[in-house]
Design a protein around this motif. Structure first.
Motif, short mmCIF file in Angstrom:
data_model
loop_
_atom_site.label_atom_id
_atom_site.label_comp_id
_atom_site.label_asym_id
_atom_site.label_seq_id
_atom_site.Cartn_x
_atom_site.Cartn_y
_atom_site.Cartn_z
N GLN A 132 -41.58 25.12 -18.86
CA GLN A 132 -42.85 24.77 -19.51
C GLN A 132 -43.76 23.90 -18.64
N ARG A 133 -45.05 24.15 -18.82
CA ARG A 133 -46.09 23.31 -18.24
C ARG A 133 -46.64 22.42 -19.36
N VAL A 134 -47.54 21.53 -19.01
CA VAL A 134 -48.05 20.60 -20.01
C VAL A 134 -48.73 21.33 -21.16
N TYR A 135 -49.40 22.45 -20.87
CA TYR A 135 -50.11 23.20 -21.91
C TYR A 135 -49.17 23.81 -22.93
N ASP A 136 -47.93 24.07 -22.52
CA ASP A 136 -46.94 24.64 -23.43
C ASP A 136 -46.44 23.62 -24.45
N LEU A 137 -46.60 22.36 -24.13
CA LEU A 137 -46.17 21.32 -25.07
C LEU A 137 -47.12 21.21 -26.27
N GLU A 138 -48.38 21.48 -26.00
CA GLU A 138 -49.43 21.24 -27.01
C GLU A 138 -49.19 21.98 -28.32
N PRO A 139 -48.92 23.30 -28.32
CA PRO A 139 -48.78 24.00 -29.60
C PRO A 139 -47.52 23.62 -30.38
N ARG A 140 -46.56 22.99 -29.75
CA ARG A 140 -45.35 22.60 -30.47
C ARG A 140 -45.23 21.09 -30.67
N TRP A 141 -46.29 20.37 -30.34
CA TRP A 141 -46.24 18.91 -30.38
C TRP A 141 -46.00 18.37 -31.80
N ALA A 142 -46.63 19.00 -32.78
CA ALA A 142 -46.47 18.52 -34.17
C ALA A 142 -45.04 18.72 -34.65
N THR A 143 -44.52 19.93 -34.50
CA THR A 143 -43.18 20.22 -35.04
C THR A 143 -42.07 19.61 -34.20
N ASP A 144 -42.26 19.57 -32.88
CA ASP A 144 -41.18 19.10 -32.01
C ASP A 144 -41.23 17.60 -31.73
N VAL A 145 -42.35 16.96 -32.05
CA VAL A 145 -42.45 15.51 -31.80
C VAL A 145 -42.87 14.77 -33.06
N ILE A 146 -44.09 14.97 -33.50
CA ILE A 146 -44.66 14.16 -34.59
C ILE A 146 -43.83 14.24 -35.86
N ASP A 147 -43.40 15.43 -36.24
CA ASP A 147 -42.69 15.61 -37.51
C ASP A 147 -41.34 14.90 -37.55
N HIS A 148 -40.79 14.56 -36.40
CA HIS A 148 -39.50 13.85 -36.37
C HIS A 148 -39.66 12.35 -36.60
N ARG A 149 -40.90 11.88 -36.62
CA ARG A 149 -41.19 10.45 -36.80
C ARG A 149 -40.32 9.61 -35.86
N PRO A 150 -40.36 9.89 -34.57
CA PRO A 150 -39.49 9.18 -33.63
C PRO A 150 -39.90 7.73 -33.42
N ASP A 151 -38.97 6.94 -32.95
CA ASP A 151 -39.24 5.54 -32.62
C ASP A 151 -39.52 5.37 -31.13
N VAL A 152 -38.98 6.27 -30.33
CA VAL A 152 -39.25 6.28 -28.88
C VAL A 152 -39.43 7.74 -28.46
N VAL A 153 -40.51 8.01 -27.74
CA VAL A 153 -40.77 9.36 -27.21
C VAL A 153 -40.80 9.29 -25.69
N THR A 154 -39.94 10.09 -25.06
CA THR A 154 -39.92 10.17 -23.60
C THR A 154 -40.43 11.55 -23.17
N VAL A 155 -41.41 11.56 -22.28
CA VAL A 155 -42.02 12.80 -21.80
C VAL A 155 -41.77 12.96 -20.32
N LYS A 156 -41.27 14.13 -19.92
CA LYS A 156 -41.06 14.46 -18.50
C LYS A 156 -41.67 15.84 -18.27
N ILE A 157 -42.82 15.87 -17.59
CA ILE A 157 -43.54 17.14 -17.41
C ILE A 157 -44.34 17.08 -16.11
N GLY A 158 -44.65 18.25 -15.54
CA GLY A 158 -45.55 18.28 -14.41
C GLY A 158 -45.12 19.15 -13.24
#
Length: 210
Positions: free
Chosen positions: A61-87
């Motif tokens: 995945q590239r950064v643009y591939d994260l965008e359409p799944r950001w809500a379901t794969d990140v926001i909806d989990h209500r995380p306390d810490v989010v680590t991103v590794k992309i580029g």
């Protein structure tokens, strides 16, 4: 940064985060740095409750591939810490598929994703920089694309008060005393040692943060 035993830590990115996880199993962590971080947190818990760890890396995945799944794969989990590794794929695709990812567009997209985390959750942010350990002559020229992209990652992370894990410094320094292939056989995907160094660097930043 104090991580509580009730916290949820979410990791998202490309194959370096994915690390061969079973995507049919939501609890699968793969065989990379995420698994090592979870193991250390479990050891620290001493048999008690350990923080929940979620891996949402997807290979290629590239950064643009994260965008359409950001809500379901990140926001909806209500995380306390989010680590991103992309580029790194944003750079790699330029050379193997002539698929461009202009740095300004990359930076804007990454910034938008981090902004959503800040606005829509109470999560603390950690950003791991992309890295490359050239093992072929062709990879030597990737720096023309990756260097400004890494600078964009640094700017975006700092603008969002994210902790920075400098994989772009840690791994090249480690490679000074050994062959690059001992850390990343193809220059991109870490070996077990490479993943351990990333996990150690993650803890060094997170543990030292107030």
């Amino acid at each position: 940064m104090h991580i509580k035993d009730t916290d949820t830590l979410l990791f998202i990115g490309d194959s370096i985060t994915d690390a061969g996880r079973d995507r049919t199993d939501p609890a699968s962590l793969g065989n990379g740095y995420v698994q090592r971080i979870a193991g250390t947190l479990g050891e620290r818990a001493g048999g008690g409750q350990a923080p929940a760890v979620i891996n949402r890396g997807i290979s290629g995945q590239r950064v643009y591939d994260l965008e359409p799944r950001w809500a379901t794969d990140v926001i909806d989990h209500r995380p306390d810490v989010v680590t991103v590794k992309i580029g790194i794929n944003d750079t790699w695709r330029r050379y193997d598929q002539e698929l461009l990812s202009p740095v300004d567009e990359f930076e804007s997209c990454l910034g938008g994703l981090l902004t959503r985390v800040v606005r829509e959750t109470s999560a603390r942010l950690v950003v791991i920089t992309p890295f490359l350990l050239p093992v072929t002559p062709d990879q030597e020229k990737w720096s023309e694309d990756l260097t400004p992209r890494t600078e964009a990652v640094l700017r975006t992370a700092r603008a969002h008060d994210a902790l920075l894990v400098r994989a772009d410094l840690v791994l090249p320094r480690a490679a000074e005393g050994k062959a690059a292939t001992e850390l990343a056989r193809d220059g991109v995907h870490p070996t077990a040692l490479g993943h351990r160094l990333i996990a150690d660097a993650w803890f060094a930043e997170v543990d030292s943060a107030s």
